[in-house]
Design a protein around this motif. Structure first.
Motif, PDB file in Angstrom:
ATOM      1  N   SER A   5      83.524  72.391   3.730  1.00 32.89           N
ATOM      2  CA  SER A   5      83.999  71.315   4.610  1.00 32.89           C
ATOM      3  C   SER A   5      85.531  71.264   4.624  1.00 32.89           C
ATOM      4  O   SER A   5      86.126  70.937   5.655  1.00 32.89           O
ATOM      5  CB  SER A   5      83.416  69.965   4.204  1.00 32.89           C
ATOM      6  OG  SER A   5      83.796  69.632   2.882  1.00 32.89           O
ATOM      7  N   LEU A   6      86.163  71.628   3.517  1.00 36.71           N
ATOM      8  CA  LEU A   6      87.634  71.660   3.489  1.00 36.71           C
ATOM      9  C   LEU A   6      88.173  72.850   4.273  1.00 36.71           C
ATOM     10  O   LEU A   6      89.232  72.762   4.898  1.00 36.71           O
ATOM     11  CB  LEU A   6      88.141  71.668   2.046  1.00 36.71           C
ATOM     12  CG  LEU A   6      87.786  70.422   1.242  1.00 36.71           C
ATOM     13  CD1 LEU A   6      88.262  70.558  -0.199  1.00 36.71           C
ATOM     14  CD2 LEU A   6      88.345  69.170   1.885  1.00 36.71           C
ATOM     15  N   ILE A 115      80.942  66.932   4.420  1.00 32.45           N
ATOM     16  CA  ILE A 115      81.166  67.174   5.845  1.00 32.45           C
ATOM     17  C   ILE A 115      81.238  65.867   6.633  1.00 32.45           C
ATOM     18  O   ILE A 115      82.032  65.752   7.567  1.00 32.45           O
ATOM     19  CB  ILE A 115      80.104  68.135   6.438  1.00 32.45           C
ATOM     20  CG1 ILE A 115      80.493  68.584   7.857  1.00 32.45           C
ATOM     21  CG2 ILE A 115      78.721  67.517   6.402  1.00 32.45           C
ATOM     22  CD1 ILE A 115      81.735  69.410   7.936  1.00 32.45           C
ATOM     23  N   SER A 116      80.468  64.851   6.254  1.00 29.95           N
ATOM     24  CA  SER A 116      80.528  63.583   6.995  1.00 29.95           C
ATOM     25  C   SER A 116      81.904  62.938   6.833  1.00 29.95           C
ATOM     26  O   SER A 116      82.439  62.359   7.778  1.00 29.95           O
ATOM     27  CB  SER A 116      79.429  62.627   6.542  1.00 29.95           C
ATOM     28  OG  SER A 116      79.638  62.209   5.202  1.00 29.95           O
ATOM     29  N   GLY A 117      82.489  63.042   5.648  1.00 29.91           N
ATOM     30  CA  GLY A 117      83.834  62.506   5.424  1.00 29.91           C
ATOM     31  C   GLY A 117      84.886  63.256   6.212  1.00 29.91           C
ATOM     32  O   GLY A 117      85.820  62.658   6.751  1.00 29.91           O
ATOM     33  N   VAL A 118      84.732  64.571   6.308  1.00 35.12           N
ATOM     34  CA  VAL A 118      85.671  65.384   7.092  1.00 35.12           C
ATOM     35  C   VAL A 118      85.571  65.024   8.570  1.00 35.12           C
ATOM     36  O   VAL A 118      86.593  64.847   9.246  1.00 35.12           O
ATOM     37  CB  VAL A 118      85.425  66.890   6.852  1.00 35.12           C
ATOM     38  CG1 VAL A 118      86.133  67.749   7.897  1.00 35.12           C
ATOM     39  CG2 VAL A 118      85.887  67.274   5.445  1.00 35.12           C
ATOM     40  N   GLN A 168      79.949  57.192  10.019  1.00 32.30           N
ATOM     41  CA  GLN A 168      79.755  58.102   8.891  1.00 32.30           C
ATOM     42  C   GLN A 168      78.377  57.899   8.267  1.00 32.30           C
ATOM     43  O   GLN A 168      77.693  58.869   7.942  1.00 32.30           O
ATOM     44  CB  GLN A 168      80.845  57.929   7.842  1.00 32.30           C
ATOM     45  CG  GLN A 168      80.698  58.924   6.691  1.00 32.30           C
ATOM     46  CD  GLN A 168      81.777  58.818   5.648  1.00 32.30           C
ATOM     47  OE1 GLN A 168      82.520  57.836   5.592  1.00 32.30           O
ATOM     48  NE2 GLN A 168      81.871  59.820   4.800  1.00 32.30           N
ATOM     49  N   ASN A 169      77.946  56.652   8.123  1.00 29.75           N
ATOM     50  CA  ASN A 169      76.610  56.387   7.584  1.00 29.75           C
ATOM     51  C   ASN A 169      75.525  56.942   8.498  1.00 29.75           C
ATOM     52  O   ASN A 169      74.510  57.463   8.030  1.00 29.75           O
ATOM     53  CB  ASN A 169      76.409  54.891   7.345  1.00 29.75           C
ATOM     54  CG  ASN A 169      77.190  54.393   6.148  1.00 29.75           C
ATOM     55  OD1 ASN A 169      77.493  55.153   5.227  1.00 29.75           O
ATOM     56  ND2 ASN A 169      77.540  53.118   6.153  1.00 29.75           N
ATOM     57  N   MET A 170      75.744  56.853   9.816  1.00 32.96           N
ATOM     58  CA  MET A 170      74.796  57.409  10.777  1.00 32.96           C
ATOM     59  C   MET A 170      74.733  58.933  10.621  1.00 32.96           C
ATOM     60  O   MET A 170      73.647  59.522  10.629  1.00 32.96           O
ATOM     61  CB  MET A 170      75.213  57.045  12.203  1.00 32.96           C
ATOM     62  CG  MET A 170      74.312  57.603  13.286  1.00 32.96           C
ATOM     63  SD  MET A 170      74.882  57.204  14.955  1.00 32.96           S
ATOM     64  CE  MET A 170      76.375  58.185  15.077  1.00 32.96           C
ATOM     65  N   ILE A 171      75.894  59.563  10.448  1.00 36.95           N
ATOM     66  CA  ILE A 171      75.923  61.012  10.241  1.00 36.95           C
ATOM     67  C   ILE A 171      75.149  61.367   8.973  1.00 36.95           C
ATOM     68  O   ILE A 171      74.297  62.258   8.984  1.00 36.95           O
ATOM     69  CB  ILE A 171      77.375  61.531  10.162  1.00 36.95           C
ATOM     70  CG1 ILE A 171      78.091  61.371  11.512  1.00 36.95           C
ATOM     71  CG2 ILE A 171      77.403  62.995   9.704  1.00 36.95           C
ATOM     72  CD1 ILE A 171      79.592  61.630  11.455  1.00 36.95           C
TER      73      ILE A 171
END
Length: 182
Positions: A5-6, A115-118, A168-171
């Motif tokens: 993800s980074l 990945i959700s945070g990215v 983000q929670n939905m992702i």
């Protein structure tokens, strides 16, 4: 970088510097095919053939302040260590496509990571860019399009922190549903 993800974040930042207005991030994971594919596609300024031929060399960069570009070389290294490859296609004035493949269960494959945070960070930090994030597994697929979200919510940007926490929670929920977070 210890998480793919980074790597994705770094490659997308290249797209942002290339003035992309739309960036597509697609991840396909298949246990049945034992493969993971990451594709990042943008409509930015693209690269000259000379730049494209050298772009995985860490000393080839379009940056002026820092003479080293490590995003694509690291992605290439991570893919090759995990039995995969990286291909890059680019046309000046049209955009760039980065395609990375990995053997999914390879011992040296980096974990995907947050990945959700990215995705949340990219959306919040770049309200003028349309992001499309797609993720598929053998169990299903998930897609999020910031243009569609803005239209449905009748907002001009997705910079509100509470709204982005909900997104983000939905992702995360949808990734869990298709087996990404097992």
């Amino acid at each position: 970088m210890k998480e793919l993800s980074l790597n994705i974040l770094d490659i997308v930042q290249n797209s942002i510097r290339a003035k992309a207005k739309q960036i597509n991030i697609a991840i396909e994971e298949s246990e049945l095919r034992n493969s993971m594919v990451i594709v990042i596609n943008d409509d930015g300024t693209g690269m000259s053939p000379e730049m494209l031929s050298n772009v995985t060399d860490p000393y080839t960069t379009s940056r002026t302040k820092r003479k080293v570009g490590l995003g694509l070389p690291f992605l290439k290294q991570h893919a090759e260590q995990a039995g995969g490859t990286v291909t890059i296609d680019s046309l000046e004035g049209k955009g760039t496509r980065v395609h990375a493949s990995f053997v999914l269960n390879h011992f040296d494959r980096q974990p995907l990571g947050d990945i959700s945070g990215v995705i949340k960070l990219l959306i919040m930090a770049n309200p003028a860019i349309e992001f499309i994030y797609e993720h598929s597994t053998d169990k299903g697929e998930y897609r999020i399009d910031t243009k569609e979200i803005k239209e449905v919510l009748e907002v001009k940007s997705l910079t509100d922190n509470d709204l982005m926490k909900d997104i983000q929670n939905m992702i995360l929920e949808n990734l869990e549903n298709i087996g990404v977070l097992d």
